[in-house]
Design an enzyme around this catalytic site. Structure first.
Site, PDB file in Angstrom:
ATOM      1  N   ASP A   5      63.981  16.911  12.034  1.00 53.37           N
ATOM      2  CA  ASP A   5      64.623  18.170  12.431  1.00 53.37           C
ATOM      3  C   ASP A   5      65.328  18.065  13.785  1.00 53.37           C
ATOM      4  O   ASP A   5      64.764  17.572  14.764  1.00 53.37           O
ATOM      5  CB  ASP A   5      63.564  19.275  12.484  1.00 53.37           C
ATOM      6  CG  ASP A   5      64.157  20.671  12.462  1.00 53.37           C
ATOM      7  OD1 ASP A   5      64.908  21.019  13.389  1.00 53.37           O
ATOM      8  OD2 ASP A   5      63.858  21.412  11.507  1.00 53.37           O
ATOM      9  N   SER A  37      69.179  22.647  11.801  1.00 55.52           N
ATOM     10  CA  SER A  37      68.185  23.111  10.835  1.00 55.52           C
ATOM     11  C   SER A  37      68.727  24.276  10.008  1.00 55.52           C
ATOM     12  O   SER A  37      69.753  24.137   9.347  1.00 55.52           O
ATOM     13  CB  SER A  37      66.894  23.477  11.572  1.00 55.52           C
ATOM     14  OG  SER A  37      65.796  23.503  10.716  1.00 55.52           O
TER      15      SER A  37
END
Length: 280
Positions: free
Chosen positions: A165, A48
């Site tokens: 994610d 991320s």
């Protein structure tokens, strides 16, 4: 190269950078200090926000550019990048944020093969729940997948997989960088302990007796899980740097200077131990 740096080269050093949205800007400060102290980074893996910072450093080790971009990318500037989506998999398409990612990494749609330092980023297959390590193709597209917070950003299709994610499976990719060949791993976690975050970052909301909105509920739920996963993962690192970012929220991009400085402070504290361990 001095004697200490020569000893360091006996070990291949890997860097694992975790997710944390705006708090990920603290990674920039950590990298700036590692560079100043002559700690050579041979391999990088990121999740991320950590993936974006890691890719930027892997491009050409230019922390000055990273700092400039971080200070420019305040929340007001980022707001127009949030392009609403009518698709069912998320509120935000994320197409506009690709431009910001490309600028931060150094401009253009570069390939993994063009990076100076071997780099990999992590996403999650939303159908199978599997960790997906990406180390080829377009860097920007890979990063877009790695930052796709479930329910907020639309999923990213890569081959026959739908990706979100990487923090769902791998908040801090210590084992990933180990598999890349690292002998010594420096892990950086910017996802603070949940109780500390409630006591500081969200204190103002509690004082005003406001209920959390849907975005806050989704983000908090995600980071509660990520924190628990990260604690287990960090045990596999040789050195762990944890900047004190508990009083920052995930949207505090306008506090980049402070976040970067907190990263620097944490890295400076860790440097003596890192150098001691690398000299063994």
């Amino acid at each position: 190269m001095n004697e200490a740096q020569t000893r360091t080269r006996k070990k291949k050093i890997g860097l694992a950078l975790g997710g944390g949205a705006a708090r990920g800007l603290a990674h920039v400060g950590v990298l700036d200090v590692l560079k100043e102290e002559g700690i050579p980074i041979d391999l990088i893996a990121g999740t991320s926000a950590g993936a974006i910072v890691g890719a930027a450093y892997a491009r050409n080790r230019d922390t000055d550019h990273m700092i400039k971009e971080a200070l420019d990318a305040n929340w007001k500037k980022m707001a127009p990048l949030i392009d609403p989506s009518l698709l069912k998999s998320g509120f935000v398409k994320g197409n506009k944020i690709l431009s910001l990612i490309k600028s931060f990494v150094g401009g253009g749609d570069i390939n993994f093969s063009e990076l100076e330092i071997p780099f990999a980023c992590v996403a999650t297959d939303i159908d199978t729940g599997e960790e997906v390590v990406i180390n080829s193709g377009s860097v920007a597209d890979a990063l877009r997948a790695s930052i796709s917070l479930p329910g907020i950003f639309t999923v990213v299709k890569r081959g026959d997989r739908y990706l979100v994610d990487g923090g769902l499976t791998t908040p801090v990719p210590v084992d990933v960088v180990r598999q890349m060949g690292a002998d010594f791993i420096i892990a950086v976690s910017v996802n603070p302990e949940v109780a500390g975050r409630v006591g500081k970052a969200y204190q103002h909301r509690a004082e005003e007796h406001k209920a959390p909105n849907i975005l806050q509920v989704m983000m908090q739920s995600f980071y509660i899980t990520a924190y628990s996963l990260a604690q287990h993962t960090l045990e596999h690192a040789d050195s762990v740097i944890e900047p004190d970012v508990s009083h920052f929220s995930v949207s505090d991009f306008n506090k980049a200077q402070e976040l970067i400085e907190h990263g620097r402070v944490a890295a400076r504290k860790a440097i003596p131990e890192i150098k001691r361990l690398l000299s063994i």
